[in-house]
Write a protein that holds these residues in place. Structure first.
Motif, PDB file in Angstrom:
ATOM      1  N   GLN A 409       0.831  -1.220   0.000  1.00 55.72           N
ATOM      2  CA  GLN A 409       0.000   0.000   0.000  1.00 55.72           C
ATOM      3  C   GLN A 409       0.859   1.260   0.000  1.00 55.72           C
ATOM      4  N   TRP A 410       1.963   1.237   0.766  1.00 57.47           N
ATOM      5  CA  TRP A 410       2.757   2.456   0.940  1.00 57.47           C
ATOM      6  C   TRP A 410       4.079   2.438   0.171  1.00 57.47           C
ATOM      7  N   PHE A 415       3.165   6.377  -5.713  1.00 64.00           N
ATOM      8  CA  PHE A 415       2.796   7.780  -5.567  1.00 64.00           C
ATOM      9  C   PHE A 415       3.565   8.623  -6.581  1.00 64.00           C
ATOM     10  N   GLN A 416       2.940   9.715  -7.040  1.00 61.86           N
ATOM     11  CA  GLN A 416       3.501  10.527  -8.117  1.00 61.86           C
ATOM     12  C   GLN A 416       4.112  11.833  -7.614  1.00 61.86           C
ATOM     13  N   GLU A 425       7.626   7.387   1.753  1.00 55.24           N
ATOM     14  CA  GLU A 425       8.945   6.920   2.174  1.00 55.24           C
ATOM     15  C   GLU A 425       8.994   6.735   3.691  1.00 55.24           C
ATOM     16  N   LYS A 426       8.485   7.754   4.390  1.00 54.48           N
ATOM     17  CA  LYS A 426       8.496   7.703   5.863  1.00 54.48           C
ATOM     18  C   LYS A 426       7.658   6.526   6.378  1.00 54.48           C
ATOM     19  N   ARG A 427       6.474   6.365   5.798  1.00 57.41           N
ATOM     20  CA  ARG A 427       5.601   5.277   6.231  1.00 57.41           C
ATOM     21  C   ARG A 427       6.224   3.929   5.898  1.00 57.41           C
TER      22      ARG A 427
END
Length: 489
Positions: A409-410, A415-416, A425-427
């Motif tokens: 999911q993360w 993500f764009q 990135e953090k998640r």
């Protein structure tokens, strides 16, 4: 090597009916010497022989009574004193001694008759005069006490008056069972069952066949949660009369409850917590009316639910137990552990702090508080269980499954925009870190104890690397576009 006195004591021959005067004198002399030497049982044996040898000698009865009194057997002394008085009505020492025993037993009428008989022959006898005064005072107290009964809970003044009269009576007649029973009843009404037990216990010996006292003692211990003591007393009642309906009925109840309680604790010792919960539920059905047993059952069910890691159920039962007994540190400790299972560390800290107020010297509570505080501190940074959305008792398979789902999911490639990629990135780093810690038994144990194994502050050598990235490099450092694969293990 036997002493001369012990050797002579062994000469004693029982059943000396028709003994010579010399043999009787020998027994009396031996009894006197042994009594002086503190060998009461041996002395009593010689006086038995002297009485059998000469049943008409008032002194032999009197001396045997003296031995009985020295042995603390006032009931056995009374018949000998009475026989001595029958043989010699003007024997004042026997009358005075008998009067003293009767007064201590609370038998004021007969005691007064003895003291009056002494004063009739010796008007200036100081002890007889003092004891007669006490007998009259006691009789008045007893009469007043009987007039005050019965009373109920609202009659406070009457209760206080009755209590004082019973207490004064016992100073004069400590062997009087009625005064002790009266004061015990006052203690019960005043809400002090422990002192009632102290007064009632001697009455089981002061009255013959005192089944009522054994029954009441059993019921008092039962109400205090002392089921083993309760069982012991009710068994004593049944020894006196196995067909006593009240005692047998109470015995069946106490025995059943005591067996359930003992069985429940054995199950806990064997770590059979679900069975223990069922047993304690049976305890509440067996005795729904005595608050102590319901409180105990709720407390122990609370403990067992924590052990089987049913956090929500444990919190509910522990909260009810806490409401019933707010000062019970065990309940607060167990609810704190349930809150930890639920990852509600603030409430866990609050419960441990409250428990510490009641049992400040308890090491288990002190250590639990320190652990809860560490977990709270960590949770304000990174809580690996919350990151993966799993419970604290999740197994490795559940952890890996949650990790795979969240990693997909993360993943930053999903993500764009630049801001979305940075958040991803953090998640993603947190998810990977959580998986590393929770699937490594040693690292997970450290985290559960309140220490973050990936926190540079907890690692030897201080800071140094990239905080929180478990693979010793950060694929996002180069910037720009990137593509990579990771192993779902």
């Amino acid at each position: 090597m036997l002493t001369d006195l012990e050797a002579q004591a062994q000469i004693c021959v029982t059943g000396v009916l028709g003994a010579t005067h010399g043999e009787i004198e020998h027994h009396l002399e031996m009894g006197r010497k042994l009594l002086a030497a503190g060998q009461l049982a041996e002395a009593l044996s010689h006086y038995h022989s002297a009485v059998e040898g000469d049943s008409k000698n008032y002194l032999t009865y009197y001396k045997r009574a003296a031995v009985f009194l020295a042995m603390g057997k006032s009931k056995s002394a009374l018949p000998d004193l009475t026989r001595a008085i029958q043989l010699k009505p003007d024997f004042l020492a026997a009358r005075l001694q008998r009067g003293n025993i009767l007064l201590k037993q609370g038998n004021t009428q007969e005691a007064r008759e003895d003291f009056e008989a002494v004063l009739q022959r010796s008007p200036d006898h100081e002890e007889a005069h003092d004891q007669l005064t006490k007998a009259n005072e006691l009789e008045e107290l007893q009469e007043d006490a009987h007039r005050l009964k019965p009373f109920n809970r609202r009659e406070h003044d009457r209760l206080c008056c009755l209590f004082v009269k019973a207490a004064v009576s016992l100073q004069i007649s400590p062997w009087d069972p009625e005064s002790r029973e009266l004061r015990a009843e006052c203690y019960i009404r005043m809400g002090d069952p422990q002192k009632a037990i102290q007064d009632l216990t001697p009455t089981t010996r002061l009255r013959n066949d005192n089944r009522a006292a054994f029954l009441k003692l059993s019921m008092l211990h039962y109400s205090l949660g002392e089921h083993h003591e309760s069982l012991n007393h009710i068994r004593e009642c049944l020894k006196l009369d196995q067909d006593d309906k009240e005692c047998f009925s109470h015995y069946k109840q106490v025995k059943k409850l005591s067996k359930q309680l003992d069985s429940a604790e054995e199950l806990i010792q064997e770590e059979r917590y679900q069975n223990a919960i069922e047993k304690y539920e049976s305890v509440m059905k067996t005795e729904p009316n005595v608050q102590y047993y319901t409180n105990l059952a709720k407390e122990r069910i609370c403990f067992c639910l924590v052990k089987v890691k049913l956090a929500n159920e444990a919190i509910d039962v522990c909260s009810e137990a806490h409401q019933r007994d707010p000062r019970n540190a065990n309940v607060l400790r167990d609810r704190a552990e349930a809150y930890i299972l639920n990852q509600d560390y603030e409430k866990a800290v609050e419960d441990y702090q409250e428990a510490r107020e009641f049992e400040g010297d308890n090491n288990e509570i002190r250590e639990g508080l320190e652990r809860a505080q560490k977990l709270l501190k960590i949770s304000r940074k990174r809580d690996y269980y919350k990151i993966l959305g799993v419970s604290r008792n999740a197994n490795k398979q559940e952890i890996i499954k949650a990790y795979r789902k969240l990693a997909q999911q993360w993943h930053p490639d999903n993500f764009q925009s630049e801001s979305e990629k940075k958040e991803a990135e953090k998640r993603f780093i947190d998810i990977a870190s959580a998986k590393e810690v929770l699937t490594d038994p040693e690292m997970r144990q450290k985290f559960d104890a309140g220490e973050d194994p990936l926190d540079p502050e907890n690692q030897q050598g201080g800071g140094g690397g990239q905080q929180g990235w478990p693979f010793h490099f950060n694929p996002f450092e180069s910037g720009g576009s990137f593509h990579f694969k990771f192993q779902y293990n």
